[in-house]
Design a protein around this motif. Structure first.
Motif, PDB file in Angstrom:
ATOM      1  N   ASN A   1       0.812  -1.212   0.000  1.00  0.00           N
ATOM      2  CA  ASN A   1       0.000   0.000   0.000  1.00  0.00           C
ATOM      3  C   ASN A   1       0.845   1.262   0.000  1.00  0.00           C
ATOM      4  N   ILE A   2       2.095   1.123  -0.424  1.00  0.00           N
ATOM      5  CA  ILE A   2       2.989   2.274  -0.516  1.00  0.00           C
ATOM      6  C   ILE A   2       3.487   2.385  -1.947  1.00  0.00           C
ATOM      7  N   LEU A   3       3.337   3.554  -2.543  1.00  0.00           N
ATOM      8  CA  LEU A   3       3.755   3.785  -3.919  1.00  0.00           C
ATOM      9  C   LEU A   3       4.979   4.691  -3.941  1.00  0.00           C
ATOM     10  N   LEU A   4       5.868   4.427  -4.882  1.00  0.00           N
ATOM     11  CA  LEU A   4       7.035   5.266  -5.092  1.00  0.00           C
ATOM     12  C   LEU A   4       6.897   5.957  -6.438  1.00  0.00           C
ATOM     13  N   GLY A   5       6.875   7.269  -6.429  1.00  0.00           N
ATOM     14  CA  GLY A   5       6.748   8.030  -7.659  1.00  0.00           C
ATOM     15  C   GLY A   5       8.084   8.573  -8.115  1.00  0.00           C
ATOM     16  N   LYS A   6       8.043   9.458  -9.096  1.00  0.00           N
ATOM     17  CA  LYS A   6       9.257  10.063  -9.619  1.00  0.00           C
ATOM     18  C   LYS A   6       9.960  10.873  -8.533  1.00  0.00           C
ATOM     19  N   GLY A   7      11.271  10.799  -8.546  1.00  0.00           N
ATOM     20  CA  GLY A   7      12.047  11.532  -7.557  1.00  0.00           C
ATOM     21  C   GLY A   7      12.006  10.924  -6.176  1.00  0.00           C
ATOM     22  N   GLY A   8      11.529   9.658  -6.060  1.00  0.00           N
ATOM     23  CA  GLY A   8      11.501   8.989  -4.759  1.00  0.00           C
ATOM     24  C   GLY A   8      10.388   9.456  -3.842  1.00  0.00           C
ATOM     25  N   ILE A   9       9.351  10.086  -4.407  1.00  0.00           N
ATOM     26  CA  ILE A   9       8.229  10.550  -3.589  1.00  0.00           C
ATOM     27  C   ILE A   9       7.389   9.352  -3.165  1.00  0.00           C
ATOM     28  N   VAL A  10       7.129   9.253  -1.871  1.00  0.00           N
ATOM     29  CA  VAL A  10       6.352   8.155  -1.308  1.00  0.00           C
ATOM     30  C   VAL A  10       4.902   8.588  -1.141  1.00  0.00           C
ATOM     31  N   LYS A  11       3.994   7.714  -1.553  1.00  0.00           N
ATOM     32  CA  LYS A  11       2.566   7.998  -1.388  1.00  0.00           C
ATOM     33  C   LYS A  11       1.884   6.794  -0.737  1.00  0.00           C
ATOM     34  N   LEU A  12       1.148   7.059   0.327  1.00  0.00           N
ATOM     35  CA  LEU A  12       0.391   6.029   1.022  1.00  0.00           C
ATOM     36  C   LEU A  12      -0.978   5.898   0.368  1.00  0.00           C
ATOM     37  N   CYS A  13      -1.397   4.670   0.091  1.00  0.00           N
ATOM     38  CA  CYS A  13      -2.666   4.472  -0.614  1.00  0.00           C
ATOM     39  C   CYS A  13      -3.496   3.380   0.055  1.00  0.00           C
ATOM     40  N   ASP A  14      -4.653   3.079  -0.542  1.00  0.00           N
ATOM     41  CA  ASP A  14      -5.599   2.054  -0.107  1.00  0.00           C
ATOM     42  C   ASP A  14      -6.154   2.348   1.290  1.00  0.00           C
ATOM     43  N   PHE A  15      -7.223   3.123   1.321  1.00  0.00           N
ATOM     44  CA  PHE A  15      -7.858   3.491   2.578  1.00  0.00           C
ATOM     45  C   PHE A  15      -9.157   2.713   2.786  1.00  0.00           C
ATOM     46  N   GLY A  16      -9.203   1.484   2.230  1.00  0.00           N
ATOM     47  CA  GLY A  16     -10.390   0.662   2.364  1.00  0.00           C
ATOM     48  C   GLY A  16     -10.706   0.264   3.794  1.00  0.00           C
ATOM     49  N   PHE A  17      -9.668   0.166   4.653  1.00  0.00           N
ATOM     50  CA  PHE A  17      -9.869  -0.199   6.056  1.00  0.00           C
ATOM     51  C   PHE A  17      -9.741   1.003   6.991  1.00  0.00           C
ATOM     52  N   ALA A  18      -9.504   2.190   6.445  1.00  0.00           N
ATOM     53  CA  ALA A  18      -9.266   3.370   7.284  1.00  0.00           C
ATOM     54  C   ALA A  18     -10.510   3.709   8.101  1.00  0.00           C
ATOM     55  N   ARG A  19     -10.277   4.367   9.234  1.00  0.00           N
ATOM     56  CA  ARG A  19     -11.376   4.720  10.129  1.00  0.00           C
ATOM     57  C   ARG A  19     -11.131   6.111  10.716  1.00  0.00           C
ATOM     58  N   ALA A  20     -12.118   6.993  10.530  1.00  0.00           N
ATOM     59  CA  ALA A  20     -12.081   8.306  11.165  1.00  0.00           C
ATOM     60  C   ALA A  20     -12.785   8.199  12.512  1.00  0.00           C
ATOM     61  N   MET A  21     -12.067   8.527  13.579  1.00  0.00           N
ATOM     62  CA  MET A  21     -12.592   8.336  14.932  1.00  0.00           C
ATOM     63  C   MET A  21     -13.159   9.640  15.476  1.00  0.00           C
ATOM     64  N   SER A  22     -14.365   9.580  15.972  1.00  0.00           N
ATOM     65  CA  SER A  22     -14.992  10.744  16.591  1.00  0.00           C
ATOM     66  C   SER A  22     -14.420  10.951  17.993  1.00  0.00           C
ATOM     67  N   LEU A  23     -14.805  12.047  18.615  1.00  0.00           N
ATOM     68  CA  LEU A  23     -14.316  12.315  19.966  1.00  0.00           C
ATOM     69  C   LEU A  23     -14.823  11.283  20.959  1.00  0.00           C
ATOM     70  N   ASN A  24     -15.970  10.688  20.664  1.00  0.00           N
ATOM     71  CA  ASN A  24     -16.537   9.695  21.568  1.00  0.00           C
ATOM     72  C   ASN A  24     -15.932   8.309  21.371  1.00  0.00           C
ATOM     73  N   THR A  25     -15.185   8.121  20.281  1.00  0.00           N
ATOM     74  CA  THR A  25     -14.546   6.834  20.017  1.00  0.00           C
ATOM     75  C   THR A  25     -13.078   6.928  20.392  1.00  0.00           C
ATOM     76  N   LEU A  26     -12.697   6.244  21.431  1.00  0.00           N
ATOM     77  CA  LEU A  26     -11.324   6.325  21.937  1.00  0.00           C
ATOM     78  C   LEU A  26     -10.480   5.125  21.522  1.00  0.00           C
ATOM     79  N   VAL A  27     -11.115   3.962  21.366  1.00  0.00           N
ATOM     80  CA  VAL A  27     -10.406   2.753  20.939  1.00  0.00           C
ATOM     81  C   VAL A  27     -11.288   1.992  19.958  1.00  0.00           C
ATOM     82  N   LEU A  28     -10.667   1.087  19.196  1.00  0.00           N
ATOM     83  CA  LEU A  28     -11.378   0.266  18.219  1.00  0.00           C
ATOM     84  C   LEU A  28     -11.187  -1.210  18.566  1.00  0.00           C
ATOM     85  N   THR A  29     -12.071  -2.048  18.026  1.00  0.00           N
ATOM     86  CA  THR A  29     -11.964  -3.488  18.267  1.00  0.00           C
ATOM     87  C   THR A  29     -12.047  -4.312  16.992  1.00  0.00           C
ATOM     88  N   SER A  30     -12.455  -3.705  15.874  1.00  0.00           N
ATOM     89  CA  SER A  30     -12.569  -4.467  14.624  1.00  0.00           C
ATOM     90  C   SER A  30     -11.191  -4.896  14.149  1.00  0.00           C
TER      91      SER A  30
END
Length: 422
Positions: A104-133
C-alpha cells in the motif's frame, strides 16, 4: 535506485550478484551489483568502502566506470521520513489507516512516497477512543490486534516499524507461513536485530516495535527522534482545520484515563478468547489434558512445585512496559529455509510454496484466480483483497526491486554498485 530498472541476473560470485539493468529516462544499459551487508565482517565492509572510493575516481575507456552507489539505510531513512509525515497528517485528523504494509505504498518520480488504499481506514470521533474491529495484514499487525484487544492509533506505528525493518533486513520482524505460529511470534518473541544496523535506526525501530502499546514510541516524541528529526515535513494546518484532541498531541492525564476506561469496557464486552487465540489454545490443550497416573506425593514433586509457580507468575511479553532501549540483543538470521510448513494443516484447501499459496481443487479462489500469500490473509476471513489502486507515475513498493517483491531476499540490506556494461 529510483533511476534504474532491474532486468535479469547475468552473473554471481561469492560476494554478490550482478543484474542487467536499464537507466530510466535514457534507456542506457547498466550492470547492477548487489552486495549483502548482512553477515559481513567489519573488515569486509571497510574493504567495500575502499573499493567504492577507488572506482569513483576512475575514468578511462578501458576501465569499467562506476555511475552510482547506494546504501540501504539511507534509502530507508528517506522513505521513513515521508511515511512518518503521512501518518502524522492522518493521526492529526484522528484517522487510522489500519492496513499499513509495503503493498500500500507507492514510489513516484524523484523517490516521492505515497500512502494508498484506505479501504480499512477509520475516522474516529471524539466519543470513540479505541477500536476493536480486526482488519489488516497479519504480518504487520500489532500484538494488541492479533490478540483482538482494543487498540488505537499506535497500531499504525507498529506497522510502520515492521515496514522499515523489512526494507532493511529483507523480511518482516516476524515471518512464517503458519498464521497460528505468526500470532505466537508477534505476541511472545523478541525482535532480532542485525549487527550492521546503526544505533540511531535501531533505537527508532525499537520504539515503534514495543509490544506494549502504552510504551510504544508515539506522537509528539516520534517527530523529534534523531532518525527522522528535521527530515519530516509536517503539513501546515490551521487550528480550525484540525479536530479536537488530535492523536499527534500529548494526551492529558484525563484523556489517558478516559482511554484506559474505554479499553477496559470494550475488552469486557469481547467474547472470552479470540477466534485465532481459541484455535491456538485448542492446539496446545491436548498436551495438558493427557491422563496422568496418580503418584504418591514425594519430595521430588514438592521440590518441583515452587519452580512451576515461578514460571506461572512470569508476566507475558505484552504486559511488560520496559523501555525499548532495554530490549535484548538478538541477531536475525536468513529465514528462507526456516519457513514453517504447517499452514496446510490448518487450511487444507491450500498448498504452501515458500511465501506463495496455491489453491487446490475444492478450495476457494480469489476473484481473479491469483495466488495468495500469508500477507493477504486476514484473521477474520480468508478472502484476499485484489482491488489495489494503481498510480500513473508510481509503482507499488512490492514491485520496486530495491525494496521488496521478487528481489527482496537478494537486494534488501545490500550495498549497491552500478556500473556500465560494455
Amino acid at each position: 535506485m529510483d533511476n534504474y530498472h532491474v532486468l535479469e541476473l547475468i552473473g554471481e560470485g561469492s560476494f554478490g550478484k550482478v543484474y542487467k539493468g536499464r537507466r530510466k529516462y535514457s534507456g542506457k544499459v547498466v550492470a547492477l551489483k548487489f552486495i549483502p551487508k548482512l553477515g559481513r565482517s567489519k573488515k569486509d565492509l571497510e574493504n567495500l568502502m575502499k573499493e567504492i572510493e577507488i572506482m569513483r575516481g576512475l575514468h578511462n575507456e578501458n576501465i569499467i566506470e562506476m555511475l552510482d552507489s547506494f546504501e540501504t539505510e539511507k534509502e530507508v531513512q528517506v522513505i521513513a521520513a515521508q511515511l512518518v509525515s503521512a501518518l502524522h497528517y492522518l493521526h492529526s485528523h484522528r484517522i487510522l489507516h489500519k492496513d499499513m504494509k509495503p503493498q500500500n505504498i507507492l514510489l513516484g518520480k524523484g523517490g516521492i512516497v505515497k500512502l494508498c488504499d484506505f479501504g480499512f481506514a477509520r475516522a474516529m470521533s471524539l466519543n470513540t477512543l479505541v477500536l476493536t474491529s480486526i482488519k489488516g495484514t497479519p504480518l504487520y499487525m500489532a500484538p494488541e490486534l492479533v490478540e483482538e484487544k482494543p487498540y488505537d492509533h499506535t497500531a499504525d506505528l507498529w506497522s510502520l516499524g515492521c515496514i522499515l525493518y523489512e526494507l532493511f533486513v529483507g523480511t518482516p520482524p516476524f515471518y512464517t507461513n503458519s498464521i497460528f505460529q505468526l500470532v505466537s511470534l508477534i505476541i511472545k518473541d523478541p525482535v532480532k536485530w542485525p549487527k550492521n544496523m546503526s544505533a540511531e535506526f535501531k533505537d527508532f525501530l525499537q520504539g515503534l516495535l514495543t509490544k506494549n502499546p502504552r510504551g510504544r514510541l508515539s506522537w509528539p516524541n516520534l517527530l523529534h527522534h534523531p532518525f527522522v528529526a528535521e527530515k519530516v515535513q509536517v503539513s501546515p494546518s490551521s487550528s480550525s482545520e484540525l479536530p479536537e484532541q488530535p492523536f499527534t498531541e500529548e494526551p492529558t492525564a484525563k484523556q489517558k484515563a478516559a482511554r484506559e476506561k474505554a479499553s477496559r469496557q470494550k475488552a469486557s464486552n469481547l467474547p472470552a478468547g479470540t477466534t485465532i487465540m481459541r484455535k491456538l489454545k485448542g492446539r496446545e490443550q491436548p498436551r495438558d489434558e493427557s491422563p496422568k497416573k496418580q503418584e504418591a506425593w514425594t519430595n521430588k514433586k514438592a521440590a518441583a512445585k515452587p519452580e512451576t509457580q515461578k514460571q506461572e507468575s512470569e508476566p507475558s511479553a505484552t504486559d511488560q512496559s520496559e523501555p525499548w532501549n532495554s530490549v535484548k540483543q538478538v541477531e536475525p538470521t536468513p529465514r528462507e529455509d526456516r519457513i514453517t510448513r504447517d499452514y496446510a494443516q490448518e487450511f487444507p484447501s491450500v498448498e504452501v510454496e515458500s511465501r506463495k499459496v496455491v489453491r487446490r481443487e475444492g478450495g476457494t479462489k480469489g476473484k481473479d484466480g491469483l495466488r495468495k500469500s500469508i500477507e493477504q490473509v486476514k484473521l477474520t476471513e480468508e478472502e484476499s483483497r485484489t482491488d489495489r489502486p494503481t498510480c500513473m507515475d508510481g509503482t507499488s513498493l512490492l514491485q520496486y526491486p530495491l525494496m521488496v517483491g521478487n528481489w527482496k531476499q537478494l537486494v534488501l540490506s545490500f550495498r549497491l554498485l552500478v556500473s556500465l556494461v560494455d
